[in-house]
Motif scaffolding. Structure first.
Motif, PDB file in Angstrom:
ATOM      1  N   CYS A  18      -2.140  -2.989   2.717  1.00  0.00           N
ATOM      2  CA  CYS A  18      -1.508  -2.491   3.948  1.00  0.00           C
ATOM      3  C   CYS A  18      -0.965  -3.636   4.797  1.00  0.00           C
ATOM      4  O   CYS A  18      -0.150  -3.409   5.692  1.00  0.00           O
ATOM      5  CB  CYS A  18      -2.475  -1.634   4.756  1.00  0.00           C
ATOM      6  SG  CYS A  18      -3.863  -2.530   5.505  1.00  0.00           S
ATOM      7  N   CYS A  68      -7.702  -0.353   0.387  1.00  0.00           N
ATOM      8  CA  CYS A  68      -6.438  -0.710  -0.271  1.00  0.00           C
ATOM      9  C   CYS A  68      -6.525  -2.134  -0.812  1.00  0.00           C
ATOM     10  O   CYS A  68      -5.514  -2.785  -1.061  1.00  0.00           O
ATOM     11  CB  CYS A  68      -5.254  -0.534   0.664  1.00  0.00           C
ATOM     12  SG  CYS A  68      -5.202  -1.707   2.048  1.00  0.00           S
ATOM     13  N   ALA A  81      -6.463   3.828   0.538  1.00  0.00           N
ATOM     14  CA  ALA A  81      -5.810   3.718   1.841  1.00  0.00           C
ATOM     15  C   ALA A  81      -6.316   4.755   2.839  1.00  0.00           C
ATOM     16  O   ALA A  81      -5.547   5.456   3.469  1.00  0.00           O
ATOM     17  CB  ALA A  81      -4.302   3.788   1.683  1.00  0.00           C
ATOM     18  N   MET A 140       0.835  -1.203   0.000  1.00  0.00           N
ATOM     19  CA  MET A 140       0.000   0.000   0.000  1.00  0.00           C
ATOM     20  C   MET A 140       0.873   1.257   0.000  1.00  0.00           C
ATOM     21  O   MET A 140       0.620   2.196  -0.754  1.00  0.00           O
ATOM     22  CB  MET A 140      -0.929   0.004   1.228  1.00  0.00           C
ATOM     23  CG  MET A 140      -1.841   1.220   1.340  1.00  0.00           C
ATOM     24  SD  MET A 140      -1.130   2.667   2.161  1.00  0.00           S
ATOM     25  CE  MET A 140      -0.921   2.103   3.826  1.00  0.00           C
TER      26      MET A 140
END
Length: 107
Positions: free
Chosen positions: A87, A49, A38, A25
Motif C-alpha cells: 500500500c 499487504c 489489504a 496493493m
C-alpha cells in the motif's frame, strides 16, 4: 504503466499491468491476486499487504517511512531489507518489471 509480477508463496506467478498512480496493493486487489489481503484498504494501518521485494529492487524503491516500519513489525516473518507494504508503493513507470513475493501468510 508498469508490469508487476506478483509471486504467490507456492511459486505461482501473476504478471499484471498496473496503472501509474495506483499502489502495488491496488494492482493486486484489482486483479484478484491471492496473498495480499489489504484489510485496512491502504491506510498503512495493518500489515496484510506485506510482500518481499525481489533483491534487485530493494535499492530502487523509495525508503520506508516510520509508519511503514512500525506496521512491518506486525508482519509475518519480516525481512529487514526486502519486506515492504504494498500500500506504500506508488506505481510509476520506474517500477516496470518489479517482482514481489507474498509471505506464507498475512497477519
Amino acid at each position: 504503466m508498469a508490469k508487476i509480477t506478483y509471486v504467490e508463496h507456492n511459486g505461482t506467478k501473476h504478471e499484471v499491468d498496473v496503472a501509474n498512480g495506483l499502489t502495488v496493493m491496488e494492482g493486486a486487489r484489482d486483479n484478484n491476486i491471492p496473498g495480499i489481503e489489504a484489510d485496512c484498504g491502504g491506510a498503512c494501518a495493518c500489515s496484510t499487504c506485506h510482500v518481499y521485494v525481489d533483491g534487485a529492487w530493494t535499492d530502487k524503491l523509495p525508503p520506508k517511512d516510520a509508519m511503514e516500519e512500525d506496521m512491518l513489525d506486525f508482519a509475518w516473518e519480516p525481512d529487514a531489507d526486502r519486506s515492504r507494504l504494498t500500500c506504500q508503493l506508488k506505481v510509476t513507470d520506474e517500477l516496470d518489471g518489479l517482482v514481489v513475493q507474498m509471505p506464507e501468510k498475512q497477519i
